[in-house]
Write a protein that holds these residues in place. Structure first.
Motif, PDB file in Angstrom:
ATOM      1  N   VAL A 111    -103.376  -1.638 -88.171  1.00  0.00           N
ATOM      2  CA  VAL A 111    -103.918  -1.511 -86.814  1.00  0.00           C
ATOM      3  C   VAL A 111    -104.976  -0.421 -86.756  1.00  0.00           C
ATOM      4  O   VAL A 111    -106.070  -0.621 -86.213  1.00  0.00           O
ATOM      5  N   VAL A 112    -104.651   0.739 -87.317  1.00  0.00           N
ATOM      6  CA  VAL A 112    -105.591   1.871 -87.270  1.00  0.00           C
ATOM      7  C   VAL A 112    -106.875   1.532 -88.027  1.00  0.00           C
ATOM      8  O   VAL A 112    -107.987   1.825 -87.573  1.00  0.00           O
ATOM      9  N   THR A 113    -106.721   0.894 -89.204  1.00  0.00           N
ATOM     10  CA  THR A 113    -107.905   0.503 -89.985  1.00  0.00           C
ATOM     11  C   THR A 113    -108.786  -0.460 -89.196  1.00  0.00           C
ATOM     12  O   THR A 113    -110.014  -0.304 -89.152  1.00  0.00           O
ATOM     13  N   ASN A 114    -108.162  -1.461 -88.576  1.00  0.00           N
ATOM     14  CA  ASN A 114    -108.929  -2.435 -87.795  1.00  0.00           C
ATOM     15  C   ASN A 114    -109.622  -1.773 -86.606  1.00  0.00           C
ATOM     16  O   ASN A 114    -110.766  -2.116 -86.264  1.00  0.00           O
ATOM     17  N   LEU A 115    -108.936  -0.831 -85.962  1.00  0.00           N
ATOM     18  CA  LEU A 115    -109.539  -0.134 -84.824  1.00  0.00           C
ATOM     19  C   LEU A 115    -110.733   0.707 -85.264  1.00  0.00           C
ATOM     20  O   LEU A 115    -111.773   0.731 -84.599  1.00  0.00           O
ATOM     21  N   ILE A 116    -110.582   1.398 -86.391  1.00  0.00           N
ATOM     22  CA  ILE A 116    -111.692   2.238 -86.879  1.00  0.00           C
ATOM     23  C   ILE A 116    -112.884   1.367 -87.261  1.00  0.00           C
ATOM     24  O   ILE A 116    -114.034   1.660 -86.901  1.00  0.00           O
ATOM     25  N   GLU A 117    -112.624   0.283 -87.995  1.00  0.00           N
ATOM     26  CA  GLU A 117    -113.723  -0.604 -88.396  1.00  0.00           C
ATOM     27  C   GLU A 117    -114.363  -1.264 -87.181  1.00  0.00           C
ATOM     28  O   GLU A 117    -115.602  -1.367 -87.095  1.00  0.00           O
ATOM     29  N   ASN A 144    -106.472  -9.169 -93.888  1.00  0.00           N
ATOM     30  CA  ASN A 144    -105.373  -9.828 -94.606  1.00  0.00           C
ATOM     31  C   ASN A 144    -104.251  -8.859 -94.944  1.00  0.00           C
ATOM     32  O   ASN A 144    -103.340  -9.217 -95.695  1.00  0.00           O
ATOM     33  N   SER A 145    -104.275  -7.672 -94.392  1.00  0.00           N
ATOM     34  CA  SER A 145    -103.250  -6.684 -94.704  1.00  0.00           C
ATOM     35  C   SER A 145    -102.009  -6.922 -93.853  1.00  0.00           C
ATOM     36  O   SER A 145    -101.970  -7.815 -93.003  1.00  0.00           O
ATOM     37  N   ASP A 146    -100.976  -6.106 -94.073  1.00  0.00           N
ATOM     38  CA  ASP A 146     -99.685  -6.302 -93.412  1.00  0.00           C
ATOM     39  C   ASP A 146     -99.820  -6.200 -91.899  1.00  0.00           C
ATOM     40  O   ASP A 146    -100.347  -5.222 -91.374  1.00  0.00           O
ATOM     41  N   GLY A 147     -99.297  -7.205 -91.215  1.00  0.00           N
ATOM     42  CA  GLY A 147     -99.317  -7.218 -89.754  1.00  0.00           C
ATOM     43  C   GLY A 147    -100.503  -7.927 -89.157  1.00  0.00           C
ATOM     44  O   GLY A 147    -100.517  -8.227 -87.963  1.00  0.00           O
ATOM     45  N   ALA A 148    -101.524  -8.227 -89.983  1.00  0.00           N
ATOM     46  CA  ALA A 148    -102.732  -8.872 -89.459  1.00  0.00           C
ATOM     47  C   ALA A 148    -102.445 -10.287 -88.975  1.00  0.00           C
ATOM     48  O   ALA A 148    -103.204 -10.822 -88.163  1.00  0.00           O
ATOM     49  N   GLU A 149    -101.347 -10.894 -89.459  1.00  0.00           N
ATOM     50  CA  GLU A 149    -101.021 -12.266 -89.037  1.00  0.00           C
ATOM     51  C   GLU A 149    -100.841 -12.358 -87.529  1.00  0.00           C
ATOM     52  O   GLU A 149    -101.143 -13.389 -86.923  1.00  0.00           O
ATOM     53  N   MET A 150    -100.333 -11.286 -86.906  1.00  0.00           N
ATOM     54  CA  MET A 150    -100.086 -11.304 -85.475  1.00  0.00           C
ATOM     55  C   MET A 150    -101.374 -11.150 -84.674  1.00  0.00           C
ATOM     56  O   MET A 150    -101.493 -11.658 -83.562  1.00  0.00           O
ATOM     57  N   GLN A 151    -102.352 -10.444 -85.239  1.00  0.00           N
ATOM     58  CA  GLN A 151    -103.608 -10.191 -84.539  1.00  0.00           C
ATOM     59  C   GLN A 151    -104.623 -11.308 -84.726  1.00  0.00           C
ATOM     60  O   GLN A 151    -105.467 -11.542 -83.861  1.00  0.00           O
ATOM     61  N   ARG A 152    -104.540 -12.000 -85.872  1.00  0.00           N
ATOM     62  CA  ARG A 152    -105.582 -12.936 -86.266  1.00  0.00           C
ATOM     63  C   ARG A 152    -105.832 -14.041 -85.254  1.00  0.00           C
ATOM     64  O   ARG A 152    -106.993 -14.320 -84.909  1.00  0.00           O
ATOM     65  N   PRO A 153    -104.798 -14.752 -84.734  1.00  0.00           N
ATOM     66  CA  PRO A 153    -105.082 -15.833 -83.774  1.00  0.00           C
ATOM     67  C   PRO A 153    -105.730 -15.327 -82.492  1.00  0.00           C
ATOM     68  O   PRO A 153    -106.663 -15.951 -81.975  1.00  0.00           O
ATOM     69  N   LEU A 154    -105.253 -14.193 -81.984  1.00  0.00           N
ATOM     70  CA  LEU A 154    -105.811 -13.640 -80.751  1.00  0.00           C
ATOM     71  C   LEU A 154    -107.282 -13.295 -80.939  1.00  0.00           C
ATOM     72  O   LEU A 154    -108.137 -13.668 -80.109  1.00  0.00           O
ATOM     73  N   ALA A 155    -107.603 -12.609 -82.032  1.00  0.00           N
ATOM     74  CA  ALA A 155    -108.997 -12.212 -82.289  1.00  0.00           C
ATOM     75  C   ALA A 155    -109.882 -13.426 -82.535  1.00  0.00           C
ATOM     76  O   ALA A 155    -111.031 -13.481 -82.066  1.00  0.00           O
ATOM     77  N   THR A 156    -109.346 -14.425 -83.234  1.00  0.00           N
ATOM     78  CA  THR A 156    -110.120 -15.638 -83.518  1.00  0.00           C
ATOM     79  C   THR A 156    -110.488 -16.361 -82.232  1.00  0.00           C
ATOM     80  O   THR A 156    -111.630 -16.818 -82.060  1.00  0.00           O
ATOM     81  N   VAL A 157    -109.535 -16.478 -81.317  1.00  0.00           N
ATOM     82  CA  VAL A 157    -109.796 -17.153 -80.041  1.00  0.00           C
ATOM     83  C   VAL A 157    -110.876 -16.421 -79.250  1.00  0.00           C
ATOM     84  O   VAL A 157    -111.810 -17.043 -78.718  1.00  0.00           O
ATOM     85  N   VAL A 158    -110.780 -15.107 -79.168  1.00  0.00           N
ATOM     86  CA  VAL A 158    -111.744 -14.332 -78.369  1.00  0.00           C
ATOM     87  C   VAL A 158    -113.153 -14.435 -78.963  1.00  0.00           C
ATOM     88  O   VAL A 158    -114.132 -14.651 -78.236  1.00  0.00           O
TER      89      VAL A 158
END
Length: 821
Positions: A133-139, A776-790
């Motif tokens: 989560v932190v990595t994705n937020l920073i990027e 593709n890191s741990d936990g990204a599976e939960m974020q991926r569909p939401l981000a893809t839709v947006v």
């Protein structure tokens, strides 16, 4: 014997006496202290006065309790495990850290040769997901800031706008602390810095544009004040629309509510902070920090885009009907694609470890199960991806999980992915393990899942699998037969793995039933017979204390008598005329087949058939399974089927989303109507919703993702973001139109002047989600569909705002107010 043992192991209180003006309490203690005391208990005295002691009729010894479970590890034999249970409402990471500190203290008191080792640690998964989560937020934040610096064309303006990110998050984290929302994968997983800076982008961009057009007739402060007031209304209503679409998510219940309520609250806190900052801090800082002399020219990137955009939007304005037909065709094309997406409750979170459920026939013994689990461990340790394996068979003395000795949970703890010889998907590894275990460990049914996933599935439907077919009825024999029929049918359906019926076979049971007529003839109570029955397993008649430890006193029939039914029948129960009455005289002993367990739900008997799904979505699998089972399995009146597991969660959440989504859309339209006091203009902006939904559907289909509740929440969030650009565009067009400009001039001028803010808001929102969509890191599976839709929805909604809205805006201008030249 029962009575004498109980009477010789007691405590009594005698109050107190007063001696020399002091109280002296009286306590009687007749507690047994060990084997010697037990052996000396007098059972009765003979006529000649000689006592019969316990040692004369029974053997007194220290023996183990009847075992109902065992733990083995790494093929080396048995071990002892402990399980830490967390109280409801506690923070799991903090509890785990406190337990680790306590374990370090306990290690100092252990005897030589005894070690404590942590086998499964949930904090490791929490740490990995938080890192994602932190990595994705920073990027995402970095991409947003880069877009701001490039598109605004001013380092100061980009820096001012970027300040909205840390300040809004600081605002949000303070409110999270005040409301008890913890930082987690779900609470921070939907934060998009692009959404947070949208209102500030609109504010600062308008200030830059007005300062660039200043001819010296107004002071700098007046220009910034007027620019802020000009976009105040669309900015405020845009942020409110985005915030309002998250409010109904708070109404989600059950598992989906626990998952997404923290996310909605965190986003609302951040948006509220962003709105306050854009209305107060941003104009104030702009008046201080923006450059005094601003060039009116667009930045190079916007100029390049405008060269492509200008002829396109000109053609769109000239041919509004063609433009509309293209937009409608895009939406219509998305409908069948969306229908065939498939569905699942939630994307499967890769926990990093596996849990295998191994089930044998109910007649299996604990000793054989231990031998089987040791074999399983050795086979699994041969995989280079495996770090350690331990098996929990049956249940402990203090049972937190009801399991028979024929049931084993195999915990397979995997190495980090970078230590694997080669990268392989989780399903591929499971397939290899399944093939090895099924071929080399016969007589066992295996089911693959993950530790947390298994516990959630079991709490939802009482079944450790993705799909549970729950069968209700009265006759256990019929339930067992129909369960096997359904099991055979499910095995034939593509995607079904680990299919097994709970009711596999009966247990051999010796039923001892008193003969009422014999009891009456001998004058013996049925309780005397039941005392003998309870003594077969061990009848507890007291407790021996050794310091803080307690040891039960059990009366048990010798094992050689328990094994032989003919000897059981000769057990004396009572006496008559000085002669013993054997058990066979007072009771009928019948060897019969009985169910291993009888489950109940809603006052009805039930059994279940469980299955995992691989290679397809759960919804389409269940839909096909329901049709096939209905066609091939007939149920008698009084018997009922219900489908549970993940599918049950999906149905419940989908029904609630069907109620929530219309409410969200209605709220959006009402706010749009309030903004312009015009239903026609509100409807024009509202067209961004179906276009955005089309883009979300196309994005899911392109990435091969089924619809899930995470994607559904993404659609809800997308609807709020999609109308923001339309809101800004129409607000600017209305200001020009009300100034007396012709509609043809209004549409063209607004399209070109609003291109930069439209592109900026779309880019920062989509790029803020881009790391989540690609991670593709741990936990990204939960974020991926939401981000893809947006992201997908923002592409189509931005095209609508840039090309379709300018073309059809004249159709939606309030009647009686349009002007043209």
């Amino acid at each position: 014997m029962f009575r004498r043992l109980e009477e010789n192991n007691t405590l009594a209180g005698g109050g107190y006496v007063v001696h020399n003006n002091e109280q002296r309490f009286i306590r009687g203690q007749a507690l047994l202290t060990g084997v010697q005391d037990l052996s000396e208990i007098v059972l009765r005295r003979e006529a000649d006065g000689s006592p019969i002691l316990l040692r004369d009729v029974a053997e007194t010894q220290i023996a183990p309790m009847t075992r109902q479970g065992a733990v083995t590890r790494d093929g080396r034999g048995e071990a002892v495990t402990g399980l830490v249970m967390m109280l409801i409402g506690e923070n799991s990471r903090e509890v785990v850290e406190a337990v680790k500190e306590r374990l370090e203290t306990l290690k100092k008191a252990l005897p030589d040769g005894v070690t404590i080792e942590i086998t499964y640690d949930r904090a490791a998964l929490i740490g990995r997901t938080l890192k994602t989560v932190v990595t994705n937020l920073i990027e995402g934040g970095g991409l947003v800031i880069l877009v701001l610096l490039v598109m605004l064309g001013s380092f100061r303006a980009g820096l001012i706008t970027a300040l909205a990110i840390p300040l809004s998050m600081l605002f949000a984290t303070n409110l999270m602390l005040a409301t008890g929302v913890t930082a987690s994968l779900m609470s921070l997983g939907a934060i998009d810095f692009g959404l947070i800076v949208d209102s500030s982008v609109i504010m600062i961009e308008n200030c830059l544009m007005r300062l660039g057009h200043n001819d010296g007739s107004k002071s700098r402060l007046d220009i910034i004040r007027d620019a802020a007031i000009e976009v105040r209304k669309p900015t405020m209503f845009g942020e409110l629309i985005i915030a309002i679409v998250y409010l109904p998510i708070l109404a989600l219940q059950g598992t989906e509510g626990k998952l997404f309520r923290p996310m909605a609250l965190t986003v609302l806190f951040a948006l509220f902070g962003s709105l306050v900052l854009s209305m107060t801090f941003m104009p104030a800082l702009a008046s201080i920090a923006l450059p005094k002399h601003i060039d009116e020219k667009d930045v190079w990137l916007v100029r390049i885009i405008k060269r492509i955009y200008e002829p396109l939007v000109t053609r769109s304005i000239r041919h509004p009907l063609v433009t509309t037909l293209i937009a409608v065709s895009v939406f219509v094309t998305s409908l069948p694609i969306g229908y065939h997406l498939g569905a699942e409750f939630m994307p499967r979170l890769e926990e990093g470890d596996l849990l295998i459920e191994a089930v044998r026939l109910p007649t299996a013994s604990l000793e054989d199960s231990i031998e089987m689990s040791t074999r399983i461990e050795k086979e699994l340790l041969a995989f280079p991806e495996v770090r350690t394996v331990f098996c929990k068979t049956g249940r402990p003395e203090i049972a937190n999980d009801v399991m028979g000795v024929h049931q084993t949970d195999v915990w397979v703890l995997l190495k980090p992915h970078h230590d694997w010889p080669k990268h392989k998907p989780r399903d591929e590894l499971i397939g290899e393990m399944s093939e090895v275990l099924n071929s080399r460990v016969p007589g066992v049914a295996f089911g693959f899942t993950q530790p947390i996933e298994m516990r959630v599935d079991e709490l939802v439907a009482g079944v450790k699998a993705d799909v549970a077919v729950l069968l209700y009825g009265d006759d256990m024999t019929v339930l067992g037969q129909k369960a096997k029929e359904i099991e055979r049918v499910l095995r034939e359906i593509p995607g079904a793995v680990d299919v097994k019926a709970d009711y596999q076979a009966n247990l051999s049971t010796l039923r001892i039933e008193p003969k009422r007529d014999a009891l009456a003839r001998y004058g013996v109570d049925a309780a005397r017979v039941m005392n003998v029955v309870s003594s077969l397993g061990g009848r507890e008649v007291g407790v021996i204390f050794e310091g803080r430890s307690r040891f039960p006193i059990l009366v048990r029939i010798p094992e050689e008598w328990r094994r032989n039914q003919s000897r059981l029948e000769q057990l004396p129960v009572a006496e008559s005329g000085g002669k013993p009455i054997p058990l066979s005289e007072l009771a009928t002993l019948t060897l019969e087949e009985t169910p291993p367990s009888v489950e109940h739900e809603s006052l009805r008997r039930r059994t279940f058939i469980s299955a995992n799904v691989r290679g397809r979505d759960v919804a389409s699998f269940v839909e096909e399974a329901q049709r096939t089972v209905a066609a091939k399995v007939s149920l008698s009146p009084g018997y009922e089927l219900r489908w549970g597991g993940d599918f049950e969660n999906l149905l419940s959440a989908s029904r609630r989303l069907l109620l929530i989504t219309p409410v969200v859309l209605l709220l959006i339209f009402l706010l749009l109507h309030m903004t312009f006091h015009s239903a026609r203009l509100g409807l024009l902006i509202f067209l961004a919703v179906p276009m955005a939904a089309s883009g979300g559907v196309f994005a899911l289909a392109a990435r091969g993702m089924p619809f899930s509740i995470a994607a559904g929440v993404g659609f809800i969030a997308l609807f709020g973001v999609a109308v923001l650009n339309g809101l800004v565009w129409v607000s600017s067009a209305e200001q020009l139109r009300q100034s007396g400009n012709a509609l043809s001039v209004v549409t063209r001028t607004t399209a070109l002047s609003r291109l930069r803010p439209v592109l900026m808001t779309a880019l920062v929102a989509s790029l803020g989600f881009l790391p989540m969509a690609l991670s593709n890191s741990d936990g990204a599976e939960m974020q991926r569909p939401l981000a893809t839709v947006v992201i997908g929805g923002l592409v189509t909604s931005t095209l609508l705002t840039s090309l379709v809205v300018p073309a059809i805006y004249p159709w939606f201008v309030p009647k009686g107010t349009a002007t043209d030249a």
